[in-house]
Design a protein around this motif. Structure first.
Motif, PDB file in Angstrom:
ATOM      1  N   ILE A  54      72.972  77.723   1.726  1.00 16.38           N
ATOM      2  CA  ILE A  54      72.041  77.432   0.639  1.00 16.38           C
ATOM      3  C   ILE A  54      71.945  78.612  -0.322  1.00 16.38           C
ATOM      4  O   ILE A  54      71.928  78.439  -1.546  1.00 16.38           O
ATOM      5  CB  ILE A  54      70.652  77.084   1.197  1.00 16.38           C
ATOM      6  N   ASN A  55      71.899  79.822   0.214  1.00 16.00           N
ATOM      7  CA  ASN A  55      71.832  80.996  -0.659  1.00 16.00           C
ATOM      8  C   ASN A  55      73.089  81.124  -1.521  1.00 16.00           C
ATOM      9  O   ASN A  55      73.011  81.520  -2.693  1.00 16.00           O
ATOM     10  CB  ASN A  55      71.647  82.261   0.184  1.00 16.00           C
ATOM     11  N   LEU A  56      74.255  80.783  -0.966  1.00 14.15           N
ATOM     12  CA  LEU A  56      75.485  80.805  -1.762  1.00 14.15           C
ATOM     13  C   LEU A  56      75.436  79.755  -2.865  1.00 14.15           C
ATOM     14  O   LEU A  56      75.885  80.001  -3.990  1.00 14.15           O
ATOM     15  CB  LEU A  56      76.694  80.565  -0.862  1.00 14.15           C
ATOM     16  N   SER A  57      74.880  78.590  -2.551  1.00 13.36           N
ATOM     17  CA  SER A  57      74.789  77.543  -3.578  1.00 13.36           C
ATOM     18  C   SER A  57      73.791  77.921  -4.662  1.00 13.36           C
ATOM     19  O   SER A  57      73.999  77.606  -5.840  1.00 13.36           O
ATOM     20  CB  SER A  57      74.397  76.206  -2.938  1.00 13.36           C
ATOM     21  N   ILE A  58      72.702  78.607  -4.300  1.00 15.51           N
ATOM     22  CA  ILE A  58      71.744  79.075  -5.314  1.00 15.51           C
ATOM     23  C   ILE A  58      72.402  80.103  -6.224  1.00 15.51           C
ATOM     24  O   ILE A  58      72.246  80.056  -7.456  1.00 15.51           O
ATOM     25  CB  ILE A  58      70.486  79.658  -4.633  1.00 15.51           C
TER      26      ILE A  58
END
Length: 446
Positions: free
Chosen positions: A377-381
């Motif tokens: 999720i942090n990579l997608s953000i």
């Protein structure tokens, strides 16, 4: 009983031989994985170069105006931006980390294949092309984020630089071959109708190659893990985790600033080369291929530089090279008319010497900084934040150019704005390197 004695030399030799066999198997497995990732990256780069390498010129040949050229670059990023986080949440429900990458490859190939039908859409052909390219960029963005997560899970930090260096070398090689071949063929075509058919063929060929890419991808190991973020509550937890990680937030802000300056000049480069220098497809390919060739030749030296000096210093050098790119472009357009394009080709090689440093280090710096909890999720953000810059700043660059008068002086000032923001981002990364210079760097080999 005697053979079980640990001091028995036969038993000791037997264990050593067994350990050696295991180490050879692990070495071969690692080499196979590195090669599979490199070949898959090669095919992915061929698809991307076929489908997007000449999209702006294809749109121009079908009658696109300057505003539509800006949308060709910006709108695909906007589509990807609004879908990326929900798509990552959905992908988080799949235990096999490889499966979302496979789905993304298939969807991207499908939309690229449909883009080849754009010339049949009468008065809506430019808008149909923009729509299909925009839809294709959604799975491409999901592919990039899912691949980063998959790569960080199955490759240890100490091995990432060597794996990624080989893969990057292959992607640069694909750019050299595809852009040069397509550019020469398109530039040498005298019939406008035949040229349009060739553009269509590029999209259909890209669709076919995605199935080869999928086959290679399925030879890579499955990564079965716990299901990660799967609902909006998990997204809130991921954001709170991200905000508490100062190291990641600093990297995110600095990267956003730098990419704003980088992206805003992309449509301006095209307009500069085509409208003010008279470049056709062949010249666009000469400039792109000469740059890619030098990047390919320098990727391994920069990989060795990272092993000695680290990923953070390499990122600073790469950013400074990217910041210098519009400077050389502006110098070229003020040369005498007969040598503008050759001059740009030569000057473009200067900053190309450092682009491999940027390409190799930016992902590794991201993986070093991103919190492990809710990593996908942090990579997608992070990708969504960059897509925000990608979707808005190209339009901003074109609008600034139009507001200032849409002439050579307006182009100069618009490029100057990009130079300023790029340089600011590079200086911020330099400050980050200075503050972290005494901390361990995962790129440095012991």
């Amino acid at each position: 009983m005697h053979l079980r004695n640990p001091k028995n030399p036969i038993a000791i030799v037997s264990r050593e031989v067994q350990n050696r066999i295991y180490s050879i198997k692990e070495y071969r497995s690692a080499k196979n994985l590195s090669a599979q990732m490199a070949v898959e990256g090669l095919l992915a780069a061929i698809v991307l170069n076929l489908a997007t390498g000449f999209t702006t010129m294809f749109a121009t040949r079908m009658g696109a105006n300057a505003s539509q050229i800006g949308l060709v670059i910006a709108l695909p990023q906007f589509f990807a931006m609004i879908i990326l986080v929900p798509g990552s949440l959905l992908a988080g429900r799949i235990r096999d980390r490889r499966r979302p990458i496979e789905i993304a490859v298939v969807l991207a190939g499908l939309f690229y294949g449909l883009a080849g039908f754009s010339p049949f859409m009468s008065n809506f052909k430019v808008w149909f092309l923009i729509g299909m390219i925009s839809l294709a960029n959604v799975p491409i963005a999901l592919y990039n984020t899912s691949w980063q997560n998959y790569f960080s899970d199955i490759v240890q930090p100490a091995d990432r630089n060597s794996y990624y260096t080989l893969r990057t070398s292959m992607t640069f090689f694909a750019g050299i071959v595809v852009i040069q071949a397509v550019g020469i063929i398109l530039g040498g075509t005298r019939s406008e109708q035949v040229r349009i058919w060739l553009y269509q063929g590029c999209y259909w060929l890209a669709f076919a190659i995605t199935w080869m890419q999928l086959r290679i991808l399925r030879q890579s190991p499955q990564d079965i893990g716990e299901r990660s973020a799967s609902n909006w509550r998990d997204l809130g937890s991921a954001i709170r985790e991200m905000l508490r990680c100062r190291h990641f937030m600093v990297f995110l802000v600095f990267s956003f600033i730098f990419h704003c300056g980088w992206y805003m000049a992309w449509p301006l480069f095209f307009l500069l080369q085509v409208d003010y220098m008279g470049a056709n497809e062949a010249w666009l390919s000469y400039i792109a291929v000469s740059s890619s060739l030098l990047q390919w030749l320098t990727v391994r030296p920069w990989g060795r530089f990272i092993e000695r000096r680290g990923i953070r210093l390499a990122l600073v050098i790469g950013c400074l090279g990217v910041a210098a790119n519009p400077v050389f472009a502006l110098l070229s357009v003020y040369l005498p008319a007969g040598i503008q394009l050759p001059g740009m080709l030569i000057l473009n090689l200067v900053n190309s010497c450092t682009f491999s440093a940027f390409q190799l280090s930016i992902l590794q710096c991201l993986l070093e900084a991103v919190p492990e909890r809710f990593k996908s999720i942090n990579l997608s953000i992070y990708s969504t934040v960059l897509l925000l810059a990608y979707s808005l700043t190209p339009i901003l660059g074109v609008q600034l150019y139009n507001i200032l008068g849409a002439d050579l002086m307006a182009m100069t000032w618009s490029m100057a704005a990009s130079i300023f923001v790029r340089l600011l981002g590079a200086l911020l990364f330099l400050l980050r390197w200075h503050q972290l210079r005494h901390e361990p760097d995962c790129g440095i080999r012991a």
